[in-house]
Structures are given as C-alpha cells and as structure tokens.
Write a protein that holds these residues in place. Structure first.
Motif, PDB file in Angstrom:
ATOM      1  N   ARG A  90       0.856  -1.192   0.000  1.00 49.83           N
ATOM      2  CA  ARG A  90       0.000   0.000   0.000  1.00 49.83           C
ATOM      3  C   ARG A  90       0.885   1.232   0.000  1.00 49.83           C
ATOM      4  O   ARG A  90       1.851   1.319   0.753  1.00 49.83           O
ATOM      5  CB  ARG A  90      -0.937   0.029   1.200  1.00 49.83           C
ATOM      6  CG  ARG A  90      -1.587   1.396   1.420  1.00 49.83           C
ATOM      7  CD  ARG A  90      -2.610   1.389   2.536  1.00 49.83           C
ATOM      8  NE  ARG A  90      -3.812   0.694   2.131  1.00 49.83           N
ATOM      9  CZ  ARG A  90      -4.906   0.609   2.874  1.00 49.83           C
ATOM     10  NH1 ARG A  90      -4.929   1.184   4.072  1.00 49.83           N
ATOM     11  NH2 ARG A  90      -5.971  -0.027   2.447  1.00 49.83           N
ATOM     12  N   VAL A  91       0.494   2.200  -0.825  1.00 49.44           N
ATOM     13  CA  VAL A  91       1.159   3.495  -0.840  1.00 49.44           C
ATOM     14  C   VAL A  91       0.104   4.564  -0.615  1.00 49.44           C
ATOM     15  O   VAL A  91      -1.036   4.440  -1.076  1.00 49.44           O
ATOM     16  CB  VAL A  91       1.909   3.728  -2.180  1.00 49.44           C
ATOM     17  CG1 VAL A  91       0.937   3.829  -3.345  1.00 49.44           C
ATOM     18  CG2 VAL A  91       2.776   4.973  -2.105  1.00 49.44           C
ATOM     19  N   LEU A  92       0.472   5.584   0.147  1.00 56.16           N
ATOM     20  CA  LEU A  92      -0.413   6.709   0.400  1.00 56.16           C
ATOM     21  C   LEU A  92       0.132   7.948  -0.306  1.00 56.16           C
ATOM     22  O   LEU A  92       1.350   8.174  -0.324  1.00 56.16           O
ATOM     23  CB  LEU A  92      -0.538   6.991   1.903  1.00 56.16           C
ATOM     24  CG  LEU A  92      -1.120   5.865   2.762  1.00 56.16           C
ATOM     25  CD1 LEU A  92      -1.114   6.275   4.229  1.00 56.16           C
ATOM     26  CD2 LEU A  92      -2.532   5.523   2.322  1.00 56.16           C
ATOM     27  N   ILE A  93      -0.757   8.730  -0.874  1.00 51.23           N
ATOM     28  CA  ILE A  93      -0.380   9.959  -1.576  1.00 51.23           C
ATOM     29  C   ILE A  93      -1.154  11.096  -0.937  1.00 51.23           C
ATOM     30  O   ILE A  93      -2.387  11.058  -0.875  1.00 51.23           O
ATOM     31  CB  ILE A  93      -0.693   9.870  -3.086  1.00 51.23           C
ATOM     32  CG1 ILE A  93      -0.022   8.629  -3.674  1.00 51.23           C
ATOM     33  CG2 ILE A  93      -0.231  11.126  -3.810  1.00 51.23           C
ATOM     34  CD1 ILE A  93      -0.640   8.157  -4.955  1.00 51.23           C
ATOM     35  N   ARG A  94      -0.422  12.101  -0.473  1.00 53.06           N
ATOM     36  CA  ARG A  94      -1.037  13.192   0.279  1.00 53.06           C
ATOM     37  C   ARG A  94      -0.804  14.524  -0.422  1.00 53.06           C
ATOM     38  O   ARG A  94       0.308  14.798  -0.887  1.00 53.06           O
ATOM     39  CB  ARG A  94      -0.449  13.228   1.693  1.00 53.06           C
ATOM     40  CG  ARG A  94      -0.937  14.358   2.559  1.00 53.06           C
ATOM     41  CD  ARG A  94      -0.513  14.148   4.000  1.00 53.06           C
ATOM     42  NE  ARG A  94       0.934  14.079   4.163  1.00 53.06           N
ATOM     43  CZ  ARG A  94       1.537  13.718   5.298  1.00 53.06           C
ATOM     44  NH1 ARG A  94       0.815  13.370   6.351  1.00 53.06           N
ATOM     45  NH2 ARG A  94       2.842  13.680   5.380  1.00 53.06           N
ATOM     46  N   VAL A  95      -1.865  15.344  -0.491  1.00 53.72           N
ATOM     47  CA  VAL A  95      -1.753  16.692  -1.051  1.00 53.72           C
ATOM     48  C   VAL A  95      -2.568  17.646  -0.191  1.00 53.72           C
ATOM     49  O   VAL A  95      -3.455  17.229   0.556  1.00 53.72           O
ATOM     50  CB  VAL A  95      -2.249  16.770  -2.521  1.00 53.72           C
ATOM     51  CG1 VAL A  95      -1.452  15.868  -3.424  1.00 53.72           C
ATOM     52  CG2 VAL A  95      -3.737  16.443  -2.608  1.00 53.72           C
TER      53      VAL A  95
END
Length: 682
Positions: free
Chosen positions: A639-644
C-alpha cells in the motif's frame, strides 16, 4: 438554342423523390441524428461518450437519458444517451447505429448526470461506475405501470420541537423561503430525530421543492419514512433501500423520477435520487461506515450531497448525535453553521455517565458481579433499572462467543499450530470448551504461546453471545435478548430485560432504557485506525442517546479510562469539543480531512508502475509503500499513500484518473485498487 433556366433546373432537382435506401440499410433520423452515449465500459481510458447514429425508426424513442443497447468492441453493450446533437466530430460514414432502445423512459436526468460526472471527477473514477450506483436496474413490468398523479405540496408542519435549538428556527425559515442554507445539527440525547428530520423535509416540500434524506440502514429508513408519511401523506414520500426488493424499489424510484413524490428517504444510493428541484439534502450519522460505498470509485454520501447542494443550490444538513472531523471542518470553514442546544438543555436531556477503567478499584466485589464481568457500579446501575421496570442495554464490541484469545502473560495473539489462524471459543458444545481455530476449525487443547511459552489464555474480547450467557446467570429472573448480525431487533418493549447488542444493532426501547453498559471500551479505542477514538465515541453516543435522562434515573456506565478525551466527551456530552480536538490533531499531523489523501493497494510491481506514471501536484507527498500482510507470501501486496493539500485535491484526482487510464490502455495484468479519501488508512 436558349440556355436552360437555372431556377427551373433547381425546381426539378428538389422535386425529384429521394432515392430509396438499399434493402436492409438504416437511415439516420432527420433531426439531431447523432447520439452521444455513455457506454457500459468501465475501463478508465474509455471514460467518455461515444457517438452513434440514431435510426429514423427509433427517433422518437431515443431520448436523452434513456437506456440503449449499442455495438461496442464487437459486442452488444448497455448504455445511456447523454444527449443528441446535429453533427459528430468523427467521420459520420464510420459511425454505427444504435442497436436498440431498451426503454424510452428517461431514467438519467441532466441534473443527476452532472452530479455523477462531478462525483467521478472528485474521486478519480469513471462516469459509468457512478451511473451504476445512481441508476437502479430496470424492471420492465414496473416501468410499464401508469404513473400516478403528483402529490400536492404538504402544509408546513408544527416546528415546536426545534425550539430547543437556538438556530433551528432561522434555518427552517430559510427552507420555507427557498433559500440555500447549510447546517451541522447536533441532536440532543433522547431526541426524536426521525420526526425532526421529517419536519425539515416537509418544510422544504411545502414550498414546492424536493427533499432527500439518507440514513445508514433499513431500520432507520423505516423510522424516518413513517415520520415523513405522518406529516406529508403516503403519496408524497418514497422509501428506498435494498431490502425492499428490485420491483418495489424501482417502482419507488420511478415515482421520484416522474415527479409523483417530493420526499425520498433511503440508504446511500438515495443520494442520487432524481428528485425534482431538490430543496434540502440530509445525511444522518455521517460517521457510519455504511455511508461509504464499497464499490468503485468508493464515494461517501456526505461528499456526494455536498457536491449536489453546491450544484443545485439546495440546503444541506449533516446531522447526528456525534460529530465527525469532516463535519467539524464544515463548521470551521463557515460552510455549514452548527445547530446545537444550550448546555442547560443538554444537561436536562442527557443520562448520567460514569467511566470505569479496566483496573479500577470499583471492579466487581460480589460473586454475581464477577460472573457478569462488569464492575459493581455497572452491576448496581443495571439492577436498579431492572428493578424499576426498565430495560437495560448492554453494548458489546464484537458478536459471537469468545471471538479472539491472547496469551495471558505476554498478550500476544493466540495462533493455531496448523495454519496460524486466530484461536477462539465456539458457542456450541459442553461448558468446558477447548479453543478452536477460526480459520481451519482445528481444536487446540494443549496451547503453548509461541512468544513466551505460557500455557495460559485470556479473552481479547468477549462476544455478545458469551456476554448474554454471563448476564443471564448474574441477573436471574430477567429475560436476556441479543441483537446482532444474525438477528437485529428494531425495537424492544418497555418491560424489564437485558438487551445485549453489538454497535449499530441497538434496538429502540419504547420508553427509553433505564441504563446502558458499554463494555470493553478498550477494544474500540485500541484499534489501529485513524478514526478509532472518533468511531468509539460515535458508537457510545448512539447507544447512550437511547437512555432516559438522568432526572428519570437514566445511567450509562462505560468501561474505559475517564482521562481519555473521547470518554470525557461522553461524560460531558460534548461531541463538538472532541471533533474540534480531533480535527486540530489531524491538521497538525497532515491527515484527512485537513488534507486530501489517496491510497493504492496492489502488487509491488503494480504500485511501482502507478507511481512511475503519476505526476504529483505541487504539494504532493508519497508515503510508503508498506507491505500489506505477510511480505513473504506468494502474492505479496503493498500500500502506498499519496497526500496533497486540500486545494490540490481535484488535481490529485485528475492525475490518478489519468494514470489509471494509462494502466487499462496498456492492459496491465496486476489489479490495483485506488481510493481517494479512504476511511481506512492504516
């Protein structure tokens, strides 16, 4: 020889009959011959309309919004006509004809189509995936039925129940005047919230506009629908939920689409209900995970209704006993002012709440209390309520008997020696039951901890069935009823009884519960979940709100440390305070809803390819990847999380949609699940 008259030649040319088409060849409609169709092709790189010619014989039936069958990729495929236009941007000679109009009923209205497109764009999904959520399957026999007459606008109901909320009157005045107004409503404990929501809906309907109320489950649908029918009449209200069955549900949906009913009540798909000119949109208990759709693109009802309110100018209400961080963000930004009662009203309506820690000195001192696995304070509260003739609610975090075991000494999870599955105690059999594996069912009569070597076991969480068994022995002479996954009770009588329920399955007592025991609070608070404390408080408050006020003897005992913030919020009945603290903490740490975040789950290769195709927005940040489960398994997952930052949320959704389109276009073999704003981040 005189020159021929050009005008005469023109008259002759236009007066000649057009050549008949070749046998079997179709002719396009004379006006607006091109139909733009949303084809049921869920691949991300096909997320657009496709042009088809409308045969002259289907000209009157092929209306925008109707269902059609078209030839796509050499197969007959379902679709919806988005619009009809005069010309296509593609070579008209290469366009295919519509194969069939499944039904001339325009089931996809322009307003709902625009909403579906907005939801797909927000969540980085495809239009056809959202259309599947918004438009129910067709039921031909129901569709052939004659439409009823539109219901008359109901009269404005008595709104005296809102007098306890200082801003309630102003909000309802705005609804009556047809103005757009938003609110986050904090319901008082013991409030008849179905009636209050019905009053909101009927107030909007009295001005000639529609109302949509979305609740978590069918039991709530039944209660709110009954309240709306009592105020507006049966013809003006439609209830929509999966348990109705396909025919009845489609009949109700068509009544909304055809303008017969003004008010619609239902579960999450109701957020897209094609009500004409929506005046108010309501979501009750937005923290319930049933409001988040498990199907792509995984939209949340609260966000769908916010999109719809913004697009249509409708008012919106986010309501509940507890408050989520997302609702608090709406309050803090000024998008939705809060409607709350004064503290004097809260104290008058709330039960008395007592918190007892697991190792508190108040733990049971007498044999009956020890048998019941509750501290003496909780035992005394339950006994007093039963003696007074009131039912007692017992909330248990898990169903089953003893669903999980751990080592008594080191607290490591007890595992099966055969398959490494979790050990538990089944409900059937003799009194002395050996633990058994919950995966392979093998019994484990000679347990030995693989971590410390201890042979002693303890229950991680006691299930509802075992709790009911223990309470029955402790409170002899009183019936014990259970409400959970197998059988969920809607209501219980006012007679004294013990009602053991799992969270979300608490039945409503006719005159309120005399007491509520909230057991194993640490099991809710100790979950590895970003929303663990918020969810624990929501479940506690939902149960405690069913208890009589403290002045009528109502007591709530929660087995959790009183120094913990969610427990303090329950004791003081102040969910807004907890929501503001929760939002501040997430803002500091960079977690939703302070930011927009996406998760991508899949094989290491699929995750790596996604990241390679993903141009991040300016504030983009990648967290991970981290393994999901055993990294040495034959098919490991990551799992990878991408935050903006929130201002770049739409940009993140757009680049994720584009990356998914690249994946499907090149036919990547490995599945990948991409979710924006997922409820589960850990």
């Amino acid at each position: 020889m005189s020159e021929p008259d050009p005008d005469a030649l023109f008259d002759v040319a236009v007066s000649k009959p057009a050549p008949a088409p070749a046998k079997g060849k179709q002719v396009a409609a004379a006006e607006l011959p091109v139909a733009k169709v949303w084809v049921d092709a869920p691949l991300a790189h096909l997320d657009r309309t496709f042009d088809y010619l409308v045969p002259a014989k289907l000209d009157t039936e092929a209306a925008p919004g109707c269902r059609v069958r078209v030839r796509f990729n050499r197969q007959l495929t379902d679709g919806f006509i988005a619009e009809r236009v005069a010309e296509s941007d593609f070579d008209a000679n290469r366009l295919l004809f519509l194969d069939k109009v499944v039904s001339p009923e325009p089931v996809l209205s322009p307003e709902v189509a625009g909403l579906c497109r907005a939801v797909a764009d927000r969540y980085g999904g495809t239009m056809i995936d959202v259309l599947r959520l918004a438009v129910p399957p067709r039921h031909a026999r129901v569709e052939a039925e004659e439409a009823g007459e539109p219901a008359d606008a109901p009269a404005v109901p008595d709104l005296e129940g809102w007098a306890r909320y200082p801003r309630g009157a102003a909000f309802l005045d705005a609804l009556k005047a047809g103005r757009q107004a938003h609110a986050v409503w904090q319901a008082l404990p013991g409030e008849d919230w179905p009636l209050r929501l019905a009053e909101v809906a009927v107030t909007a309907a009295s001005s000639g506009r529609g109302a949509v109320i979305v609740v978590p489950d069918h039991r709530d649908v039944t209660r709110v629908n009954a309240a709306c029918v009592a105020l507006a009449g049966e013809d003006a209200v439609v209830a929509l939920s999966a348990d109705l069955g396909p025919a009845k549900r489609y009949r109700g949906w068509l009544n909304v689409r055809r303008g017969v009913a003004r008010i619609v009540v239902g579960t999450r798909a109701t957020a897209y209900a094609p009500v004409a000119d929506p005046g108010v949109l309501v979501v009750w208990d937005d923290g319930d995970d049933q409001h988040s759709d498990p199907r792509s693109p995984y939209p949340h009802v609260r966000d769908v209704l916010i999109q719809r309110a913004t697009r249509t100018g409708a008012a919106m209400v986010v309501a509940g006993f507890a408050r989520t961080a997302e609702a608090q963000l709406l309050v803090d930004t000024g998008w939705a002012p809060e409607i709350v009662a004064a503290r004097t009203e809260v104290r008058a309506a709330a039960p008395r709440v007592t918190a007892i820690g697991e190792h508190d000195s108040q733990m049971a001192r007498d044999p009956a209390a020890r048998t019941a696995r509750v501290p003496s304070v909780a035992f005394d509260a339950a006994r007093a309520a039963l003696t007074a003739g009131h039912p007692v609610l017992v909330q248990v975090p898990r169903r089953g008997y003893v669903p999980a075991l751990t080592c008594q000494d080191c607290r490591a999870p007890a595992r099966c020696r055969r398959c490494a599955g979790p050990l538990g105690i089944p409900p059937a059999g003799a009194e002395a039951r050996p633990p058994a594996c919950r995966w392979c069912a093998a019994t484990e009569a000679n347990f030995r901890c693989q971590n410390c070597g201890s042979r002693r076991l303890r229950a991680a969480v006691i299930g509802a069935k075992r709790t009911a068994e223990e309470l029955g022995r402790a409170f002899t002479g009183f019936p014990v009823r259970t409400s959970g996954a197998q059988e969920v009770l809607a209501t219980v009588s006012a007679k004294p009884a013990l009602v053991v329920a799992t969270p979300g399955a608490e039945p409503v007592a006719e005159a309120g519960y005399g007491a509520a025991l909230l057991l194993d609070g640490w099991a809710l608070l100790g979950r590895a979940d970003l929303r663990a404390t918020e969810e624990a408080l929501r479940r506690w408050m939902t149960a405690a709100a069913l208890v009589r006020p403290a002045d009528d003897g109502g007591r709530v005992v929660v087995l959790a440390d009183s120094s913990i913030q969610p427990v303090q919020a329950l004791v003081r009945w102040d969910p807004a305070w907890h929501a503001s603290i929760e939002l501040a903490a997430r803002t500091e740490l960079g977690f939703p809803p302070a930011v927009r975040m996406a998760s991508a789950d899949g094989s290491p290769a699929a995750v790596a390819r996604l990241l390679a195709d993903l141009p991040l927005p300016p504030t983009g940040e990648i967290l991970g990847p981290v393994p999901l489960g055993d990294p040495d398994a034959p098919d490991p997952r990551e799992r990878v999380l991408i935050r903006v930052a929130r201002p770049h949320g739409r940009e993140l959704a757009a680049v994720l949609a584009k990356a998914q389109a690249v994946r499907t276009a090149r036919k990547d073999p490995d599945p990948l699940r991409v979710q924006l704003d997922p409820l589960d981040l850990i």
